[in-house]
Scaffold this active site. Structure first.
Site, PDB file in Angstrom:
ATOM      1  N   HIS A 114     -15.055 -11.817   4.903  1.00  0.00           N
ATOM      2  CA  HIS A 114     -15.442 -10.994   3.755  1.00  0.00           C
ATOM      3  C   HIS A 114     -15.168 -11.755   2.455  1.00  0.00           C
ATOM      4  O   HIS A 114     -16.003 -11.766   1.537  1.00  0.00           O
ATOM      5  CB  HIS A 114     -14.645  -9.685   3.738  1.00  0.00           C
ATOM      6  CG  HIS A 114     -15.067  -8.704   4.780  1.00  0.00           C
ATOM      7  ND1 HIS A 114     -16.183  -8.879   5.557  1.00  0.00           N
ATOM      8  CD2 HIS A 114     -14.517  -7.512   5.166  1.00  0.00           C
ATOM      9  CE1 HIS A 114     -16.309  -7.847   6.373  1.00  0.00           C
ATOM     10  NE2 HIS A 114     -15.309  -7.009   6.159  1.00  0.00           N
ATOM     11  N   SER A 142       4.028   5.383  -7.121  1.00  0.00           N
ATOM     12  CA  SER A 142       3.771   4.088  -7.743  1.00  0.00           C
ATOM     13  C   SER A 142       4.550   3.922  -9.047  1.00  0.00           C
ATOM     14  O   SER A 142       4.835   2.796  -9.460  1.00  0.00           O
ATOM     15  CB  SER A 142       2.272   3.916  -8.006  1.00  0.00           C
ATOM     16  OG  SER A 142       1.754   5.007  -8.747  1.00  0.00           O
ATOM     17  N   ARG A 190       7.825   2.531  -8.090  1.00  0.00           N
ATOM     18  CA  ARG A 190       7.624   1.159  -7.614  1.00  0.00           C
ATOM     19  C   ARG A 190       7.264   0.208  -8.762  1.00  0.00           C
ATOM     20  O   ARG A 190       6.987  -0.963  -8.528  1.00  0.00           O
ATOM     21  CB  ARG A 190       6.527   1.119  -6.543  1.00  0.00           C
ATOM     22  CG  ARG A 190       6.843   1.932  -5.304  1.00  0.00           C
ATOM     23  CD  ARG A 190       5.994   1.493  -4.107  1.00  0.00           C
ATOM     24  NE  ARG A 190       4.589   1.403  -4.400  1.00  0.00           N
ATOM     25  CZ  ARG A 190       3.719   2.410  -4.318  1.00  0.00           C
ATOM     26  NH1 ARG A 190       4.135   3.619  -3.965  1.00  0.00           N
ATOM     27  NH2 ARG A 190       2.443   2.219  -4.595  1.00  0.00           N
ATOM     28  N   ASP A 199      -1.046   9.897  -9.762  1.00  0.00           N
ATOM     29  CA  ASP A 199      -0.505  11.248  -9.863  1.00  0.00           C
ATOM     30  C   ASP A 199       1.006  11.156 -10.003  1.00  0.00           C
ATOM     31  O   ASP A 199       1.567  10.061 -10.081  1.00  0.00           O
ATOM     32  CB  ASP A 199      -0.904  12.097  -8.646  1.00  0.00           C
ATOM     33  CG  ASP A 199      -0.461  11.455  -7.326  1.00  0.00           C
ATOM     34  OD1 ASP A 199       0.341  10.488  -7.357  1.00  0.00           O
ATOM     35  OD2 ASP A 199      -0.899  11.907  -6.262  1.00  0.00           O
ATOM     36  N   ASP A 238       4.519  12.068  -8.182  1.00  0.00           N
ATOM     37  CA  ASP A 238       5.218  12.463  -6.960  1.00  0.00           C
ATOM     38  C   ASP A 238       6.679  12.685  -7.320  1.00  0.00           C
ATOM     39  O   ASP A 238       7.420  11.728  -7.556  1.00  0.00           O
ATOM     40  CB  ASP A 238       5.102  11.379  -5.889  1.00  0.00           C
ATOM     41  CG  ASP A 238       3.663  11.155  -5.451  1.00  0.00           C
ATOM     42  OD1 ASP A 238       2.990  12.144  -5.132  1.00  0.00           O
ATOM     43  OD2 ASP A 238       3.219   9.995  -5.450  1.00  0.00           O
ATOM     44  N   ASN A 272       6.181   2.536   4.616  1.00  0.00           N
ATOM     45  CA  ASN A 272       6.460   3.747   5.392  1.00  0.00           C
ATOM     46  C   ASN A 272       6.020   3.588   6.840  1.00  0.00           C
ATOM     47  O   ASN A 272       6.717   4.015   7.771  1.00  0.00           O
ATOM     48  CB  ASN A 272       5.765   4.948   4.756  1.00  0.00           C
ATOM     49  CG  ASN A 272       6.459   5.411   3.486  1.00  0.00           C
ATOM     50  OD1 ASN A 272       7.605   5.056   3.235  1.00  0.00           O
ATOM     51  ND2 ASN A 272       5.764   6.196   2.677  1.00  0.00           N
TER      52      ASN A 272
END
Length: 475
Positions: free
Chosen positions: A206, A313, A316, A323, A325, A413
């Site tokens: 790709h 994020s 992080r 959004d 969290d 995760n």
């Protein structure tokens, strides 16, 4: 590269991690070992080299500052670019409440995320600003991404495969993107990524096609296929999964405007459709930081001592977020019960929370591990633009598992879950449970009681996985 056996691999581990104060020593990230074992050969070390200067570390008097995955550190101005939040001219009581929450003195790092000691459970004092995320929020994970031409195409394929319900294929592109983002050079040939982790032969092909032609025939095929294009579009609406998207296509719907006429849509799906464009807009980091402060102040108003951390994020270290969290707990292990109802009401009275998507409470009933959940829409003070927000309230004893799960990323995760299963456990956001042995190669069921672990570090250590700082979890 020479092919090597497991025994040779074990010797390599010993050689790589035996301490020797030599300028030629190289310390590699654990992923080098993982990918070498997976591929059956020693992959290139360059991308896994920590490049530590041992002599400098010995003599340095300045404490080291945790760095994000790309090695950069915020200059301190990146989080203040938004300045203070200004209310619109037509102020009312709700808007004044919002302004007060933002303008209140910033809660100190120590008090904000420390869960204290006292009579609390073992390990509570270990949740400091480092574990809670405030200290990490100043470290921006923003790699230069010299290969945006590749990652943008892979990002589109992720959304398409998710909408089609092909999670495995979607995940393969998801894993490759952060690897490509971190590269310090622009890819000009497919063979330049031959030995990179998470990039197999198909992805190499790709990449070769994209760098040669500037496009990818697979993506063009999807974008010109009416069925795939429509299902992919419907799948981007909050609350509509692959099965529902296919049913809606088969009913004859082709656009979002047409979809508004469908009677079978749930209340949450209608909200997802109504605010489709709003939800797709990313939120700048400095705005998320200000909203996190608002959420913490509002939480303290309802329940003193409550711990409110914005994960995902943002935690992080990403420069923008899709959004919010939000992971919540209380150090005494009991005051979290019934908190979410009062908290949501307070945030609505302030004008911050606007619409409910999902609202479930289990803490008072003792069901579903006692985790309370609110998924909904909120607004940055002074604007009508809707953003997605998830509030999760965990009992103190399982808070660390929720914090890890809602910080992510998905790659980490999944690795932790697989590692737990290899050790005879089942891991999720509510705990680490001994698992029964399944028959016929099937997964065993999880036990009823979780292993008692109170901090993220304890979870990582128990699983034998390197304890990554939040900004290092963009795997």
């Amino acid at each position: 590269m020479n092919h090597f056996t497991r025994s040779t691999y074990q010797m390599v581990i010993l050689c790589r991690f035996t301490y020797c104060p030599s300028p030629m020593q190289r310390i590699l990230l654990y992923q080098w070992l993982e990918e070498s074992l997976r591929s059956g050969e020693m992959v290139s070390e360059d991308l896994y080299d920590l490049k530590l200067d041992l002599e400098k570390e010995k003599t340095s008097e300045t404490p080291s500052v945790p760095k994000p995955a790309d090695g950069s550190v915020s200059n301190g101005n990146e989080l203040s670019q938004g300045g203070s939040i200004r209310s619109p001219p037509q102020e009312n009581a709700k808007e004044n409440n919002l302004s007060e929450a933002i303008s209140s003195p910033r809660i100190s790092d120590d008090s904000r995320h420390s869960l204290g000691s006292g009579n609390a459970s073992p390990g509570l004092s270990d949740i400091t600003s480092k574990d809670g995320g405030l200290q990490q929020s100043s470290l921006i994970y923003n790699p230069p991404n010299l290969n945006r031409n590749l990652t943008e195409i892979f990002g589109k394929l992720i959304n398409i495969y998710r909408a089609l319900g092909e999670d495995r294929r979607s995940f393969s592109y998801y894993k490759a993107i952060p690897v490509i983002e971190k590269l310090p050079f622009k890819i000009e040939r497919g063979d330049q990524v031959k030995n990179l982790p998470s990039i197999g032969k198909a992805l190499q092909e790709h990449i070769q096609e994209i760098v040669t032609t500037g496009k990818l025939s697979k993506l063009e095929h999807f974008e010109t296929d009416e069925k795939v294009r429509t299902i992919s579009l419907f799948g981007e609406v909050w609350g509509i999964g692959p099965t529902t998207a296919l049913k809606l296509y088969e009913k004859g719907y082709r656009t979002l405007d047409e979809l508004k006429k469908e009677d079978s849509l749930t209340h949450a799906q209608r909200l997802g459709l109504k605010y489709f464009d709003d939800i797709k807009q990313r939120i700048p980091r400095h705005e998320v930081q200000e909203m996190e402060q608002l959420l913490q102040k509002a939480g303290e108003d309802v329940l003193p001592g409550v711990v409110v951390v914005c994960g995902g994020s943002y935690r992080r270290g990403k420069a923008s977020c899709g959004d919010l969290d939000v992971v919540i707990t209380h150090p005494d292990g009991k005051s979290h019960k019934g908190f979410l109802k009062k908290y949501v009401k307070h945030l609505k009275d302030m004008g911050f929370l606007k619409e409910d998507l999902i609202f479930s409470t289990h803490s008072e009933e003792g069901t579903d591990s006692g985790v309370d959940t609110f998924f909904g829409l909120c607004t940055y003070p002074g604007r009508d633009l809707r953003h997605r927000i998830d509030l999760k309230v965990y009992p103190r004893e399982i808070y660390a598992f929720g914090l890890i799960a809602w910080t992510g990323n998905d790659v980490l995760n999944r690795r932790l879950r697989l590692l737990a299963e290899s050790k005879g456990f089942r891991l999720d956001d509510t705990g680490l449970f001994p698992a029964t042995h399944g028959s016929g190669g099937k997964r065993g069921s999880k036990g009823s009681t979780s292993i008692k672990l109170y901090t993220e570090r304890e979870v990582f250590d128990f699983l034998g996985f390197p304890c990554l700082e939040p900004q290092e979890r963009n795997l």
